[in-house]
Design an enzyme around this catalytic site. Structure first.
Site, PDB file in Angstrom:
ATOM      1  N   ASN A   1      22.277 101.066  28.050  1.00 49.47           N
ATOM      2  CA  ASN A   1      22.074 100.052  29.079  1.00 49.47           C
ATOM      3  C   ASN A   1      21.776 100.736  30.399  1.00 49.47           C
ATOM      4  O   ASN A   1      22.243 101.848  30.653  1.00 49.47           O
ATOM      5  CB  ASN A   1      23.352  99.206  29.206  1.00 49.47           C
ATOM      6  CG  ASN A   1      23.192  98.055  30.192  1.00 49.47           C
ATOM      7  OD1 ASN A   1      22.072  97.646  30.490  1.00 49.47           O
ATOM      8  ND2 ASN A   1      24.297  97.557  30.698  1.00 49.47           N
TER       9      ASN A   1
ATOM     10  N   HIS B   1      22.119 100.352  34.530  1.00 48.76           N
ATOM     11  CA  HIS B   1      22.936  99.579  35.473  1.00 48.76           C
ATOM     12  C   HIS B   1      22.626 100.038  36.892  1.00 48.76           C
ATOM     13  O   HIS B   1      22.607 101.259  37.161  1.00 48.76           O
ATOM     14  CB  HIS B   1      24.418  99.783  35.158  1.00 48.76           C
ATOM     15  CG  HIS B   1      25.310  98.957  36.029  1.00 48.76           C
ATOM     16  ND1 HIS B   1      25.458  97.605  35.876  1.00 48.76           N
ATOM     17  CD2 HIS B   1      26.083  99.317  37.076  1.00 48.76           C
ATOM     18  CE1 HIS B   1      26.289  97.156  36.806  1.00 48.76           C
ATOM     19  NE2 HIS B   1      26.694  98.170  37.541  1.00 48.76           N
TER      20      HIS B   1
ATOM     21  N   ASP C   1      29.913  97.851  30.917  1.00 51.79           N
ATOM     22  CA  ASP C   1      29.425  99.013  31.695  1.00 51.79           C
ATOM     23  C   ASP C   1      30.458 100.145  31.716  1.00 51.79           C
ATOM     24  O   ASP C   1      30.631 100.832  32.722  1.00 51.79           O
ATOM     25  CB  ASP C   1      29.101  98.583  33.140  1.00 51.79           C
ATOM     26  CG  ASP C   1      28.009  97.535  33.172  1.00 51.79           C
ATOM     27  OD1 ASP C   1      28.078  96.642  34.039  1.00 51.79           O
ATOM     28  OD2 ASP C   1      27.121  97.598  32.310  1.00 51.79           O
TER      29      ASP C   1
HETATM   30  C1  GRF Z   1      17.989  96.031  36.601  1.00 53.69           C
HETATM   31  O1  GRF Z   1      18.481  96.609  37.789  1.00 53.69           O
HETATM   32  C2  GRF Z   1      19.018  96.168  35.524  1.00 53.69           C
HETATM   33  O2  GRF Z   1      19.744  97.361  35.527  1.00 53.69           O
HETATM   34  C3  GRF Z   1      19.936  95.030  35.856  1.00 53.69           C
HETATM   35  O3  GRF Z   1      19.091  93.965  36.242  1.00 53.69           O
HETATM   36  C4  GRF Z   1      17.883  94.522  36.746  1.00 53.69           C
HETATM   37  C5  GRF Z   1      16.783  93.988  35.887  1.00 53.69           C
HETATM   38  O4  GRF Z   1      15.622  94.119  36.545  1.00 53.69           O
HETATM   39  N1  GRF Z   1      20.746  94.663  34.720  1.00 53.69           N
HETATM   40  P1  GRF Z   1      14.266  93.742  35.771  1.00 53.69           P
HETATM   41  O5  GRF Z   1      14.525  92.464  34.994  1.00 53.69           O
HETATM   42  O6  GRF Z   1      13.949  94.888  34.846  1.00 53.69           O
HETATM   43  O7  GRF Z   1      13.284  93.596  36.894  1.00 53.69           O
END
Ligand code: GRF
Length: 202
Positions: A105, A107, A143
């Site tokens: 994942n 984050h 996370d």
């Molecule tokens: C990213 O920062 C991801 O880590 C978080 O939400 C955001 C998603 O951005 N979970 P996108 O949908 O890829 O623009």
């Protein structure tokens, strides 16, 4: 390496991944799974001619039922790696257990600081002068899995959640693409036990 990317949102991180994967030398084949029908990232997948499909969260009466369908779809594609990139839904434990440790994942914070769905907002609210981006192995927490890559990102005075998040995302994308390259190349071996992720001992 076949990589299944699960998205909910705009999929901007996915688009960066698809850009990288468009390079014939990139060692991974991507498929895209949307958890929401309106996930814009599905349009990126179509534009790239990437297989994509939706397992819409709101079509299932429970997280477990959604997870079971997601699992069934994943079993069709047999990905070597599942990437959560902007998936704003927690996976059911059954799915995590089935695919661990091959679920990672991204984050938008420097974990273990600011876990959860509002990492960017929480960093701002805490008055942090720097935050970051992290790529981790998904475990049975939120996370909380082993950290594969992370990098600090500065918080600028006057930053809004959006301006800060947009500064973090490029770092997330670069880290994610690098982690996928390292996994594909066998130099990074995933293991679900915290701290046990190590470069493969040649
Ligand atoms: C990213 O920062 C991801 O880590 C978080 O939400 C955001 C998603 O951005 N979970 P996108 O949908 O890829 O623009």
């Amino acid at each position: 390496l076949t990589v299944a990317v699960l998205i909910s949102g705009t999929g901007s991180n996915l688009r960066a991944l698809l850009d990288a994967a468009a390079d014939p030398g990139f060692p991974a084949r991507i498929i895209v799974i949307g958890a929401d029908r309106e996930a814009d990232g599905l349009f990126h997948a179509e534009a790239f001619g990437i297989p994509s499909f939706v397992v819409p969260w709101d079509a299932f009466e429970s997280r477990e039922a959604w997870g079971a369908e997601l699992d069934a779809q994943l079993k069709v594609w047999q990905p070597d790696l599942v990437v959560l990139s902007g998936l704003m839904r927690l996976l059911p434990q059954t799915l995590v257990a089935e695919w661990a440790p091959n679920i990672i994942n991204t984050h938008p914070a420097y974990l273990p600081a600011f876990p959860g769905a509002h990492g960017v907002r929480d960093a701002l609210a805490a008055g942090a002068t720097q935050t970051g981006a992290s790529v981790i192995v998904v475990d049975d927490g939120v996370d909380s899995g082993p950290i594969l890559a992370q990098e600090h990102v500065a918080v600028h005075p006057g930053d809004t959640e959006t301006s800060l998040h947009e500064r973090i995302k490029p770092v997330e994308r670069r880290l994610l693409i690098d982690v996928i390259r390292r996994i594909a190349g066998g130099e990074l071996v995933l293991s679900a036990r915290a701290g046990s992720t190590r470069p493969d001992s040649h």
